[in-house]
Design a protein around this motif. Structure first.
Motif, PDB file in Angstrom:
ATOM      1  N   ARG A 147       0.243  13.222  -4.575  1.00  0.00           N
ATOM      2  CA  ARG A 147       1.277  13.264  -3.298  1.00  0.00           C
ATOM      3  C   ARG A 147       0.618  13.573  -1.884  1.00  0.00           C
ATOM      4  NH1 ARG A 147       5.051  15.200  -5.465  1.00  0.00           N
ATOM      5  NH2 ARG A 147       5.831  13.525  -6.915  1.00  0.00           N
ATOM      6  N   TYR A 148      -0.108  14.827  -1.866  1.00  0.00           N
ATOM      7  CA  TYR A 148      -0.779  15.339  -0.594  1.00  0.00           C
ATOM      8  C   TYR A 148      -1.858  14.225  -0.219  1.00  0.00           C
ATOM      9  CZ  TYR A 148      -4.181  17.223   1.918  1.00  0.00           C
ATOM     10  OH  TYR A 148      -5.458  17.651   2.920  1.00  0.00           O
ATOM     11  N   LEU A 149      -2.589  13.563  -1.260  1.00  0.00           N
ATOM     12  CA  LEU A 149      -3.640  12.561  -0.865  1.00  0.00           C
ATOM     13  C   LEU A 149      -2.923  11.704   0.051  1.00  0.00           C
ATOM     14  CD1 LEU A 149      -6.129  11.066  -1.026  1.00  0.00           C
ATOM     15  CD2 LEU A 149      -5.620  10.210  -3.300  1.00  0.00           C
ATOM     16  N   ALA A 150      -1.814  10.954  -0.480  1.00  0.00           N
ATOM     17  CA  ALA A 150      -1.068   9.758   0.411  1.00  0.00           C
ATOM     18  C   ALA A 150      -0.838  10.306   1.679  1.00  0.00           C
ATOM     19  CB  ALA A 150       0.039   9.368  -0.518  1.00  0.00           C
ATOM     20  N   GLU A 151      -0.074  11.498   1.590  1.00  0.00           N
ATOM     21  CA  GLU A 151       0.620  11.997   2.891  1.00  0.00           C
ATOM     22  C   GLU A 151      -0.824  12.321   4.099  1.00  0.00           C
ATOM     23  OE1 GLU A 151       2.663  15.307   1.792  1.00  0.00           O
ATOM     24  OE2 GLU A 151       4.353  14.354   1.179  1.00  0.00           O
ATOM     25  N   SER A 152      -1.766  12.679   3.377  1.00  0.00           N
ATOM     26  CA  SER A 152      -2.813  13.119   4.268  1.00  0.00           C
ATOM     27  C   SER A 152      -3.557  11.936   4.858  1.00  0.00           C
ATOM     28  CB  SER A 152      -4.039  14.182   3.708  1.00  0.00           C
ATOM     29  OG  SER A 152      -4.657  13.072   2.635  1.00  0.00           O
ATOM     30  N   ILE A 153      -3.579  10.909   4.191  1.00  0.00           N
ATOM     31  CA  ILE A 153      -4.093   9.539   4.678  1.00  0.00           C
ATOM     32  C   ILE A 153      -3.258   9.113   5.626  1.00  0.00           C
ATOM     33  CG2 ILE A 153      -4.271   6.986   4.166  1.00  0.00           C
ATOM     34  CD1 ILE A 153      -5.025   7.952   1.253  1.00  0.00           C
ATOM     35  N   ARG A 154      -1.703   9.566   5.650  1.00  0.00           N
ATOM     36  CA  ARG A 154      -0.938   9.017   6.829  1.00  0.00           C
ATOM     37  C   ARG A 154      -1.142   9.878   8.190  1.00  0.00           C
ATOM     38  NH1 ARG A 154      -0.946   6.486   2.093  1.00  0.00           N
ATOM     39  NH2 ARG A 154       0.411   4.706   1.995  1.00  0.00           N
ATOM     40  N   ARG A 155      -1.410  10.959   7.869  1.00  0.00           N
ATOM     41  CA  ARG A 155      -1.691  11.808   9.044  1.00  0.00           C
ATOM     42  C   ARG A 155      -3.092  11.799   9.406  1.00  0.00           C
ATOM     43  NH1 ARG A 155       2.425  15.902   9.414  1.00  0.00           N
ATOM     44  NH2 ARG A 155       1.403  16.295  11.402  1.00  0.00           N
ATOM     45  N   HIS A 156      -4.086  11.010   8.892  1.00  0.00           N
ATOM     46  CA  HIS A 156      -5.318  10.904   9.531  1.00  0.00           C
ATOM     47  C   HIS A 156      -5.476  10.176  10.673  1.00  0.00           C
ATOM     48  CE1 HIS A 156      -9.767  11.311   9.287  1.00  0.00           C
ATOM     49  NE2 HIS A 156      -9.813  10.006   9.125  1.00  0.00           N
ATOM     50  N   PRO A 157      -6.179  10.431  11.525  1.00  0.00           N
ATOM     51  CA  PRO A 157      -6.307   9.494  12.812  1.00  0.00           C
ATOM     52  C   PRO A 157      -6.810   7.933  12.364  1.00  0.00           C
ATOM     53  CG  PRO A 157      -7.529  11.555  13.288  1.00  0.00           C
ATOM     54  CD  PRO A 157      -7.094  11.481  11.947  1.00  0.00           C
ATOM     55  N   ASP A 158      -6.210   7.103  13.053  1.00  0.00           N
ATOM     56  CA  ASP A 158      -6.469   5.656  12.745  1.00  0.00           C
ATOM     57  C   ASP A 158      -7.817   5.310  13.365  1.00  0.00           C
ATOM     58  OD1 ASP A 158      -6.429   4.959  15.511  1.00  0.00           O
ATOM     59  OD2 ASP A 158      -4.202   4.235  15.521  1.00  0.00           O
ATOM     60  N   TYR A 216       0.848  -1.232  -0.036  1.00  0.00           N
ATOM     61  CA  TYR A 216      -0.026   0.048   0.012  1.00  0.00           C
ATOM     62  C   TYR A 216       0.750   1.276   0.043  1.00  0.00           C
ATOM     63  CZ  TYR A 216      -3.697   3.108   1.608  1.00  0.00           C
ATOM     64  OH  TYR A 216      -4.591   4.379   1.815  1.00  0.00           O
ATOM     65  N   ASP A 217       2.046   1.406   0.762  1.00  0.00           N
ATOM     66  CA  ASP A 217       2.904   2.280   0.645  1.00  0.00           C
ATOM     67  C   ASP A 217       3.438   2.533  -0.469  1.00  0.00           C
ATOM     68  OD1 ASP A 217       2.153   2.998   3.473  1.00  0.00           O
ATOM     69  OD2 ASP A 217       4.161   2.067   4.326  1.00  0.00           O
ATOM     70  N   ALA A 218       4.136   1.526  -1.073  1.00  0.00           N
ATOM     71  CA  ALA A 218       4.678   1.756  -2.465  1.00  0.00           C
ATOM     72  C   ALA A 218       3.521   2.284  -3.453  1.00  0.00           C
ATOM     73  CB  ALA A 218       5.229   0.201  -2.879  1.00  0.00           C
ATOM     74  N   TYR A 219       2.397   1.897  -3.456  1.00  0.00           N
ATOM     75  CA  TYR A 219       1.323   2.229  -4.210  1.00  0.00           C
ATOM     76  C   TYR A 219       1.122   3.676  -4.304  1.00  0.00           C
ATOM     77  CZ  TYR A 219      -3.097   2.762  -6.765  1.00  0.00           C
ATOM     78  OH  TYR A 219      -3.988   3.197  -7.616  1.00  0.00           O
ATOM     79  N   SER A 220       0.872   4.271  -2.782  1.00  0.00           N
ATOM     80  CA  SER A 220       0.524   5.468  -2.286  1.00  0.00           C
ATOM     81  C   SER A 220       1.484   6.650  -2.871  1.00  0.00           C
ATOM     82  CB  SER A 220       0.332   5.412  -0.919  1.00  0.00           C
ATOM     83  OG  SER A 220      -0.592   4.786  -0.656  1.00  0.00           O
ATOM     84  N   PHE A 221       2.911   6.137  -2.461  1.00  0.00           N
ATOM     85  CA  PHE A 221       3.781   7.182  -2.846  1.00  0.00           C
ATOM     86  C   PHE A 221       4.576   7.180  -4.169  1.00  0.00           C
ATOM     87  CE2 PHE A 221       3.361   6.876   2.128  1.00  0.00           C
ATOM     88  CZ  PHE A 221       3.233   8.304   2.099  1.00  0.00           C
ATOM     89  N   GLN A 222       4.478   5.984  -4.857  1.00  0.00           N
ATOM     90  CA  GLN A 222       5.185   5.903  -6.357  1.00  0.00           C
ATOM     91  C   GLN A 222       4.424   5.869  -7.432  1.00  0.00           C
ATOM     92  OE1 GLN A 222       8.094   2.521  -6.107  1.00  0.00           O
ATOM     93  NE2 GLN A 222       8.392   2.834  -4.086  1.00  0.00           N
ATOM     94  N   VAL A 223       3.050   5.084  -7.237  1.00  0.00           N
ATOM     95  CA  VAL A 223       2.139   4.970  -8.329  1.00  0.00           C
ATOM     96  C   VAL A 223       1.225   5.956  -8.377  1.00  0.00           C
ATOM     97  CG1 VAL A 223       0.552   3.412  -9.437  1.00  0.00           C
ATOM     98  CG2 VAL A 223       2.537   2.522  -8.347  1.00  0.00           C
ATOM     99  N   LEU A 224       0.709   6.595  -7.213  1.00  0.00           N
ATOM    100  CA  LEU A 224      -0.357   7.516  -7.283  1.00  0.00           C
ATOM    101  C   LEU A 224       0.061   8.777  -7.938  1.00  0.00           C
ATOM    102  CD1 LEU A 224      -2.777   7.189  -4.266  1.00  0.00           C
ATOM    103  CD2 LEU A 224      -3.422   6.680  -6.486  1.00  0.00           C
TER     104      LEU A 224
END
Length: 248
Positions: free
Chosen positions: A203-214, A180-188
């Motif tokens: 790239r912001y989309l992928a980063e914002s997901i990681r900063r969102h509460p679990d 998922y990380d590889a797809y988010s930060f390389q493919v998206l």
């Protein structure tokens, strides 16, 4: 002491500046937003949205707020359920997204029981206890003060009303995370550059997901906002989750 900065992806920006930056992202992606949703989720976003709408269980005659509703995918499913005696309010802070949503819904013949509102999720211009259901799909992570938005969602619900949060979350299957990380930060970002001419927004989309509460943190935030009977449902291994809470 209040924080004077907040997250914008992996960056820290002044609180007052986040809404402007998010608006720029969605102004940029609006023309290709729906195509990009299909491409980057392999069409799964349609199933995730249908699941959330099923959990909402909207009945004829009810008043529903589709918050951060963007181009209207959820409203398109909700409006027939609310029926001619009900009302769906499609709301978004971004005018370009809202205009695209209105055009898409009119093209699909969805009219008569839908209103369009440009508003801030942290300050809803709606009366207390005036709605039966509030749903926010893939929008909460872009809100500066998420707790304030959840509290507002609770305020505008009638007793017995329910709120649903459909959002990207954290994978619960260990083997899924590196993929998922590889797809988010390389493919998206590459898809974003090729299709929408905008790698930075995705790239912001992928980063914002990681900063969102679990999942569990967001569940606690729903409780803190005054919701009861809160629960969540993991979809696609936790890549997406639907949270639901009731105002009792």
């Amino acid at each position: 002491m209040e924080h004077d900065t907040t997250d914008f992806g992996f960056s820290e920006v002044p609180v007052a500046d986040k809404a402007r930056r998010v608006r720029q992202v969605f102004d940029s992606v609006a023309p290709r937003y729906d195509l990009m949703n299909d491409l980057m989720s392999l069409g799964l976003h349609r199933l995730w949205k249908r699941f959330a709408v099923e959990l909402a269980a909207v009945r004829r005659g009810e008043r529903v707020l589709d918050l951060a509703g963007g181009t209207g995918d959820l409203t398109r499913l909700l409006a027939p359920q609310a029926g001619p005696t009900g009302r769906v309010l499609l709301a978004d802070i971004n005018g370009a997204m809202l205009a695209r949503g209105r055009d898409r819904l009119l093209d699909a013949g969805i009219a008569g029981n839908v209103d369009y509102l440009q508003l801030d999720a942290e300050r809803l211009p709606l009366a207390d206890a005036s709605l039966d259901c509030v749903i926010i799909g893939f929008g909460l992570r872009n809100v500066t003060d998420k707790q304030a938005a959840l509290t507002e969602m609770q305020r505008v619900l009638r007793p017995g009303g329910r709120a649903l949060v459909l959002e990207f979350s954290q994978p619960v299957l260990a083997p899924l995370k590196p993929l998922y990380d590889a797809y988010s930060f390389q493919v998206l970002p590459r898809i974003g550059r090729l299709v929408a001419g905008d790698a930075d927004s995705y790239r912001y989309l992928a980063e914002s997901i990681r900063r969102h509460p679990d999942q569990d943190t967001l569940l606690g935030m729903l409780h803190a906002a005054g919701f009861s009977r809160c629960q969540y449902f993991n979809l696609t291994g936790g890549i997406v989750a639907v949270h639901r809470g009731y105002r009792l």
